[in-house]
Write a protein that holds these residues in place. Structure first.
Motif, mmCIF file in Angstrom:
data_model
loop_
_atom_site.group_PDB
_atom_site.id
_atom_site.type_symbol
_atom_site.label_atom_id
_atom_site.label_comp_id
_atom_site.label_asym_id
_atom_site.label_seq_id
_atom_site.Cartn_x
_atom_site.Cartn_y
_atom_site.Cartn_z
ATOM 1 N N ARG A 71 0.801 -1.233 0.000
ATOM 2 C CA ARG A 71 0.000 0.000 0.000
ATOM 3 C C ARG A 71 0.834 1.284 0.000
ATOM 4 N NH1 ARG A 71 -4.984 2.373 1.310
ATOM 5 N NH2 ARG A 71 -6.079 0.373 1.446
ATOM 6 N N PRO A 72 1.861 1.435 0.845
ATOM 7 C CA PRO A 72 2.596 2.711 0.855
ATOM 8 C C PRO A 72 3.194 3.069 -0.502
ATOM 9 C CG PRO A 72 3.151 1.398 2.790
ATOM 10 C CD PRO A 72 2.362 0.511 1.883
ATOM 11 N N THR A 73 3.679 2.085 -1.233
ATOM 12 C CA THR A 73 4.267 2.362 -2.542
ATOM 13 C C THR A 73 3.195 2.773 -3.543
ATOM 14 O OG1 THR A 73 6.014 0.756 -2.113
ATOM 15 C CG2 THR A 73 5.720 1.464 -4.380
ATOM 16 N N VAL A 74 2.059 2.087 -3.522
ATOM 17 C CA VAL A 74 0.952 2.446 -4.424
ATOM 18 C C VAL A 74 0.502 3.877 -4.146
ATOM 19 C CG1 VAL A 74 -1.378 1.875 -5.189
ATOM 20 C CG2 VAL A 74 0.202 0.035 -4.573
ATOM 21 N N GLU A 75 0.377 4.217 -2.882
ATOM 22 C CA GLU A 75 -0.042 5.569 -2.514
ATOM 23 C C GLU A 75 0.980 6.598 -2.970
ATOM 24 O OE1 GLU A 75 -0.598 5.164 1.685
ATOM 25 O OE2 GLU A 75 -2.696 4.519 1.492
ATOM 26 N N GLN A 76 2.261 6.262 -2.861
ATOM 27 C CA GLN A 76 3.304 7.205 -3.264
ATOM 28 C C GLN A 76 3.297 7.438 -4.769
ATOM 29 O OE1 GLN A 76 7.251 6.963 -1.469
ATOM 30 N NE2 GLN A 76 8.172 6.986 -3.501
ATOM 31 N N VAL A 77 3.164 6.367 -5.548
ATOM 32 C CA VAL A 77 3.132 6.525 -7.000
ATOM 33 C C VAL A 77 1.875 7.281 -7.429
ATOM 34 C CG1 VAL A 77 3.093 5.305 -9.211
ATOM 35 C CG2 VAL A 77 4.515 4.434 -7.348
ATOM 36 N N ASN A 78 0.751 6.983 -6.800
ATOM 37 C CA ASN A 78 -0.477 7.719 -7.088
ATOM 38 C C ASN A 78 -0.316 9.201 -6.764
ATOM 39 O OD1 ASN A 78 -2.578 6.292 -8.310
ATOM 40 N ND2 ASN A 78 -3.261 5.351 -6.416
ATOM 41 N N LEU A 79 0.427 9.499 -5.710
ATOM 42 C CA LEU A 79 0.651 10.897 -5.317
ATOM 43 C C LEU A 79 1.407 11.648 -6.415
ATOM 44 C CD1 LEU A 79 0.137 12.812 -2.896
ATOM 45 C CD2 LEU A 79 2.416 12.200 -2.065
ATOM 46 N N LYS A 80 2.376 10.988 -7.014
ATOM 47 C CA LYS A 80 3.132 11.610 -8.108
ATOM 48 C C LYS A 80 2.222 11.863 -9.311
ATOM 49 C CE LYS A 80 7.634 9.571 -6.939
ATOM 50 N NZ LYS A 80 8.727 8.670 -7.411
ATOM 51 N N ILE A 81 1.410 10.870 -9.634
ATOM 52 C CA ILE A 81 0.487 11.022 -10.764
ATOM 53 C C ILE A 81 -0.497 12.154 -10.500
ATOM 54 C CG2 ILE A 81 -1.357 9.901 -12.077
ATOM 55 C CD1 ILE A 81 0.077 7.241 -11.592
ATOM 56 N N ASN A 82 -1.003 12.220 -9.276
ATOM 57 C CA ASN A 82 -1.963 13.280 -8.934
ATOM 58 C C ASN A 82 -1.309 14.662 -9.033
ATOM 59 O OD1 ASN A 82 -4.653 14.067 -7.924
ATOM 60 N ND2 ASN A 82 -3.516 14.760 -6.135
ATOM 61 N N GLY A 83 -0.024 14.749 -8.686
ATOM 62 C CA GLY A 83 0.680 16.022 -8.832
ATOM 63 C C GLY A 83 0.736 16.461 -10.286
ATOM 64 N N GLN A 84 0.991 15.523 -11.179
ATOM 65 C CA GLN A 84 0.989 15.827 -12.611
ATOM 66 C C GLN A 84 -0.397 16.254 -13.073
ATOM 67 O OE1 GLN A 84 2.419 11.996 -13.974
ATOM 68 N NE2 GLN A 84 4.460 12.810 -14.373
ATOM 69 N N ARG A 85 -1.405 15.547 -12.584
ATOM 70 C CA ARG A 85 -2.778 15.843 -12.982
ATOM 71 C C ARG A 85 -3.194 17.242 -12.527
ATOM 72 N NH1 ARG A 85 -7.351 13.587 -14.764
ATOM 73 N NH2 ARG A 85 -9.333 14.348 -13.950
ATOM 74 N N GLN A 86 -2.870 17.583 -11.291
ATOM 75 C CA GLN A 86 -3.244 18.905 -10.784
ATOM 76 C C GLN A 86 -2.552 20.015 -11.556
ATOM 77 O OE1 GLN A 86 -5.758 19.340 -8.668
ATOM 78 N NE2 GLN A 86 -5.926 17.102 -8.758
#
Length: 260
Positions: free
Chosen positions: A67-82
């Motif tokens: 879970r922590p790794t999935v959340e971290q990668v999703n966080l990077k993607i969300n930064g790009q999206r924003q």
């Protein structure tokens, strides 16, 4: 009328009763194991999930590990999206964007296999369909399904949690049951983060998962929550089992929520 002392005693007994009930509830509530594993975990540091005899503990350990790794990668993607959403908002308002902003948008587009010939509100919209997160719960149950709760050879030796293939000799691990004439291998990754990032990029760029991205985009447009259950049907082309694979993942999602 009850004397004041009696009221105090009664209230005290009620409070103790509530505290006892909450204690019992907490004792029965499963906790997700949080292993002190960093996203750059190497193969040598992968926990031996197969050695965990208690099935419930194995599930908690596996989900807690990934879970922590999935959340971290999703966080990077969300930064790009924003970033892209802010750019699109400026363009919708008739405002200009800077050279560095345009260059960053082009780099993101290239990462997602999208040709951004010019930057406008209209060209950013299709890119935003790709640049988006995936529900953590969906990632976790698919990883559990693909690896037998982290015990498969591909997870243990290649940090491949999603059955991803590669097609260059030596790029990964050769499947033992590979048919004659086939040249695919199961990709091998150096870190857990690389494995998760590759999987999410696959879902966000591969034409096979266009339906998944369309479902997610429609939910975003309707301002509805993007859930694991809503996106799993978009994985129908992930496996040759198709509908049976989707049904299995949905069933795993429902039966394992308590361990996530």
């Amino acid at each position: 009328m009850r004397p004041l002392a009696g009221v105090i005693v009664a209230l005290g007994l009620v409070a103790l009763g509530i505290l006892w009930i909450e204690t019992q509830v907490d004792e029965k509530r499963p906790e997700v194991a949080r292993l002190p594993i960093q996203p750059n975990t190497a193969v040598s540091a992968l926990p031996d999930f197969a050695a965990i005899a208690d099935v419930r503990e194995k599930k908690r350990a596996f989900f807690g590990f990934l879970r922590p790794t999935v959340e971290q990668v999703n966080l990077k993607i969300n930064g790009q999206r924003q970033f892209l959403l802010q750019l699109k908002q400026r363009l919708d308002q008739g405002l200009t964007i800077s050279g560095p902003q345009a260059a960053k948008a082009e780099r993101i587009a290239q990462q997602y296999g999208y040709e951004l010939r010019q930057i406008s509100s209209e060209t950013l919209a299709p890119l935003l369909v790709r640049v988006d997160t995936i529900p953590v719960e969906m990632v976790l149950v698919q990883a559990a399904n693909e690896t037998g709760w982290g015990s498969s050879r591909f997870a243990r030796d290649g940090l491949n949690f999603f059955g991803q293939w590669c097609f260059k000799a030596g790029c990964g691990l050769v499947p033992q049951g590979r048919d004659d004439g086939r040249n695919h291998e199961v990709a091998k990754f150096d870190t857990v983060e690389a494995s998760v990032s590759s999987y999410l990029k696959n879902l966000n760029t591969n034409p096979a998962y266009q339906d998944l991205r369309a479902i997610r985009s429609e939910l975003r447009g309707a301002r509805m929550e993007v859930t694991a259950a809503s996106l799993i049907p978009g994985l129908i082309r992930y496996s040759e089992r198709k509908e049976a694979y989707v049904d299995e993942l949905l069933n795993m999602l429902e039966t394992n929520r308590r361990y996530m």
